[in-house]
Scaffold this motif. Structure first.
Motif, PDB file in Angstrom:
ATOM      1  N   THR A 135       0.866  -1.172   0.000  1.00  0.00           N
ATOM      2  CA  THR A 135       0.000   0.000   0.000  1.00  0.00           C
ATOM      3  C   THR A 135       0.902   1.222   0.000  1.00  0.00           C
ATOM      4  OG1 THR A 135      -1.885   1.070   1.072  1.00  0.00           O
ATOM      5  CG2 THR A 135      -0.187   0.210   2.510  1.00  0.00           C
ATOM      6  N   VAL A 136       0.317   2.411  -0.008  1.00  0.00           N
ATOM      7  CA  VAL A 136       1.120   3.633   0.066  1.00  0.00           C
ATOM      8  C   VAL A 136       1.542   3.851   1.512  1.00  0.00           C
ATOM      9  CG1 VAL A 136       1.166   6.112  -0.311  1.00  0.00           C
ATOM     10  CG2 VAL A 136      -0.076   4.641  -1.908  1.00  0.00           C
ATOM     11  N   THR A 137       2.821   3.776   1.779  1.00  0.00           N
ATOM     12  CA  THR A 137       3.384   4.051   3.098  1.00  0.00           C
ATOM     13  C   THR A 137       4.839   4.452   2.917  1.00  0.00           C
ATOM     14  OG1 THR A 137       3.781   3.164   5.320  1.00  0.00           O
ATOM     15  CG2 THR A 137       4.029   1.627   3.492  1.00  0.00           C
ATOM     16  N   ASN A 138       5.330   5.304   3.799  1.00  0.00           N
ATOM     17  CA  ASN A 138       6.712   5.798   3.688  1.00  0.00           C
ATOM     18  C   ASN A 138       6.994   6.237   2.261  1.00  0.00           C
ATOM     19  OD1 ASN A 138       9.331   6.468   4.379  1.00  0.00           O
ATOM     20  ND2 ASN A 138      10.104   4.389   4.117  1.00  0.00           N
ATOM     21  N   ALA A 139       6.134   7.087   1.728  1.00  0.00           N
ATOM     22  CA  ALA A 139       6.260   7.411   0.312  1.00  0.00           C
ATOM     23  C   ALA A 139       5.717   8.794  -0.003  1.00  0.00           C
ATOM     24  CB  ALA A 139       5.534   6.377  -0.540  1.00  0.00           C
ATOM     25  N   ILE A 140       6.275   9.378  -1.051  1.00  0.00           N
ATOM     26  CA  ILE A 140       5.756  10.568  -1.716  1.00  0.00           C
ATOM     27  C   ILE A 140       5.645  10.205  -3.189  1.00  0.00           C
ATOM     28  CG2 ILE A 140       6.127  13.004  -2.239  1.00  0.00           C
ATOM     29  CD1 ILE A 140       8.041  13.059   0.200  1.00  0.00           C
ATOM     30  N   TYR A 141       4.488  10.438  -3.799  1.00  0.00           N
ATOM     31  CA  TYR A 141       4.324  10.009  -5.182  1.00  0.00           C
ATOM     32  C   TYR A 141       3.577  11.057  -5.999  1.00  0.00           C
ATOM     33  CZ  TYR A 141      -0.596   8.912  -4.285  1.00  0.00           C
ATOM     34  OH  TYR A 141      -1.935   9.001  -3.964  1.00  0.00           O
ATOM     35  N   ALA A 142       3.788  11.010  -7.308  1.00  0.00           N
ATOM     36  CA  ALA A 142       3.050  11.829  -8.262  1.00  0.00           C
ATOM     37  C   ALA A 142       2.754  10.956  -9.474  1.00  0.00           C
ATOM     38  CB  ALA A 142       3.857  13.055  -8.669  1.00  0.00           C
ATOM     39  N   ARG A 143       1.526  11.076 -10.007  1.00  0.00           N
ATOM     40  CA  ARG A 143       1.111  10.214 -11.106  1.00  0.00           C
ATOM     41  C   ARG A 143       0.294  11.004 -12.123  1.00  0.00           C
ATOM     42  NH1 ARG A 143      -3.259   5.345 -10.774  1.00  0.00           N
ATOM     43  NH2 ARG A 143      -4.521   7.139 -10.205  1.00  0.00           N
ATOM     44  N   PRO A 144       0.914  11.490 -13.187  1.00  0.00           N
ATOM     45  CA  PRO A 144       0.124  12.037 -14.294  1.00  0.00           C
ATOM     46  C   PRO A 144      -0.474  10.907 -15.123  1.00  0.00           C
ATOM     47  CG  PRO A 144       2.461  12.181 -14.794  1.00  0.00           C
ATOM     48  CD  PRO A 144       2.360  11.649 -13.391  1.00  0.00           C
ATOM     49  N   TRP A 145      -1.646  11.136 -15.700  1.00  0.00           N
ATOM     50  CA  TRP A 145      -2.305  10.110 -16.496  1.00  0.00           C
ATOM     51  C   TRP A 145      -3.174  10.750 -17.562  1.00  0.00           C
ATOM     52  CZ3 TRP A 145      -7.615  10.212 -16.544  1.00  0.00           C
ATOM     53  CH2 TRP A 145      -8.240  10.878 -15.483  1.00  0.00           C
ATOM     54  N   ALA A 146      -3.527   9.925 -18.561  1.00  0.00           N
ATOM     55  CA  ALA A 146      -4.412  10.370 -19.625  1.00  0.00           C
ATOM     56  C   ALA A 146      -5.227   9.175 -20.101  1.00  0.00           C
ATOM     57  CB  ALA A 146      -3.622  10.962 -20.786  1.00  0.00           C
ATOM     58  N   SER A 147      -6.483   9.420 -20.478  1.00  0.00           N
ATOM     59  CA  SER A 147      -7.344   8.361 -20.989  1.00  0.00           C
ATOM     60  C   SER A 147      -8.198   8.917 -22.132  1.00  0.00           C
ATOM     61  CB  SER A 147      -8.237   7.781 -19.889  1.00  0.00           C
ATOM     62  OG  SER A 147      -9.208   8.735 -19.481  1.00  0.00           O
ATOM     63  N   ARG A 148      -8.643   7.990 -23.003  1.00  0.00           N
ATOM     64  CA  ARG A 148      -9.443   8.410 -24.154  1.00  0.00           C
ATOM     65  C   ARG A 148     -10.262   7.229 -24.660  1.00  0.00           C
ATOM     66  NH1 ARG A 148      -7.135  11.077 -29.814  1.00  0.00           N
ATOM     67  NH2 ARG A 148      -9.184  11.547 -30.739  1.00  0.00           N
ATOM     68  N   ARG A 149     -11.447   7.531 -25.158  1.00  0.00           N
ATOM     69  CA  ARG A 149     -12.241   6.509 -25.836  1.00  0.00           C
ATOM     70  C   ARG A 149     -11.688   6.356 -27.247  1.00  0.00           C
ATOM     71  NH1 ARG A 149     -16.894   8.596 -25.175  1.00  0.00           N
ATOM     72  NH2 ARG A 149     -17.113   9.554 -27.218  1.00  0.00           N
ATOM     73  N   LEU A 150     -11.259   5.152 -27.576  1.00  0.00           N
ATOM     74  CA  LEU A 150     -10.612   4.894 -28.858  1.00  0.00           C
ATOM     75  C   LEU A 150     -11.578   4.448 -29.938  1.00  0.00           C
ATOM     76  CD1 LEU A 150      -7.539   2.926 -27.458  1.00  0.00           C
ATOM     77  CD2 LEU A 150      -7.683   5.372 -27.987  1.00  0.00           C
ATOM     78  N   LEU A 151     -12.678   3.802 -29.527  1.00  0.00           N
ATOM     79  CA  LEU A 151     -13.594   3.232 -30.507  1.00  0.00           C
ATOM     80  C   LEU A 151     -14.983   3.145 -29.897  1.00  0.00           C
ATOM     81  CD1 LEU A 151     -13.960   1.745 -33.282  1.00  0.00           C
ATOM     82  CD2 LEU A 151     -13.462  -0.383 -32.046  1.00  0.00           C
TER      83      LEU A 151
END
Length: 245
Positions: free
Chosen positions: A146-162
């Protein structure tokens, strides 16, 4: 008749929390969501072990964490962008993560007496996100648990393809960078856990059926690789079929 001996622990724990979500309707049908949740664990245990000759076995608890989610819906082809970030405090003790072990309780008094790491760790500062709050496929889900003892960053992108009638195909990509809050408990005694790249395809079918395929690769850095070693990439893949009714 035998009975279970009860030991007064004199334990107390406070779990303050804060949750905020804001949604904005922007021009041209765009939407923005920003969500923040923060929490803490504050308390103490005065009597951790049962043997009085071990003297003071009490521990203080002081741990904090927060998570931020942001999502911008662009409108065209269900195009979405986001940036998620968060942190969880860690501990200087040897154990790392949710699966590696706890620094709070040792089952036997003899084990407690022999374990300097647990006995001398008077303040517990590791904060643990709920394991169901899944941020990735490998690092937090499999390595740390799980998230512990941590610093995080998460960029993301999503799209409908069909989109063909009741059938849709969507894709999403995530890039997660994570570092350690406390370096001492990491295997490599380093600052950076690594970078993980994840991708997934979701196939929506009629009558509530959905098929999801996901894959990811973790590129470990100095927090996970002892000395000057270069860690091998870790790879994970999964497939899931669900039915909503």
């Amino acid at each position: 008749t035998s009975c279970w001996p009860l030991a007064p622990r004199q334990a107390s724990l406070w779990r303050p929390g804060l949750w905020i979500r804001a949604n904005w309707a922007l021009p041209q049908g765009r939407k923005l969501r920003v969500e923040l949740e923060a929490g803490g664990a504050i308390g103490s245990i005065e009597n951790l072990q049962r043997r009085p000759d071990l003297e003071d076995t009490g521990k203080e608890i002081s741990a904090f964490g927060a998570a931020l989610e942001s999502e911008l819906q662009w409108g065209r082809d269900d195009l979405r962008f986001g940036l998620d970030a968060g942190f969880a405090t860690g501990d200087d003790a040897d154990h790392l993560g949710y699966k590696d072990g706890q620094n709070a309780v040792v089952a036997q008094d003899a084990d407690y007496e022999l374990d300097d790491n647990v006995r001398n760790n008077a303040t517990l500062t590791s904060f643990y996100f709920h394991p169901g709050y899944r941020r990735d496929l490998i690092l937090f889900r499999q390595v740390l648990g799980t998230v512990t003892n941590a610093i995080y960053a998460r960029p993301w992108a999503s799209r409908r393809l069909l989109e063909m009638g009741d059938v849709t195909l969507s894709g999403r990509v995530d890039a997660t960078w994570a570092s350690a809050s406390r370096v001492a408990s990491t295997p490599g005694k380093g600052r950076h856990y690594g970078v993980e790249l994840d991708g997934r395809l979701t196939l929506g079918l009629p009558h509530g059926f959905q098929v999801l395929g996901a894959a990811g690769v973790l590129l470990p850095l100095d927090a996970l690789t002892p000395g000057d070693e270069v860690g091998d990439p870790a790879v994970a893949a999964q497939a899931l079929m669900t039915w909503q009714f």
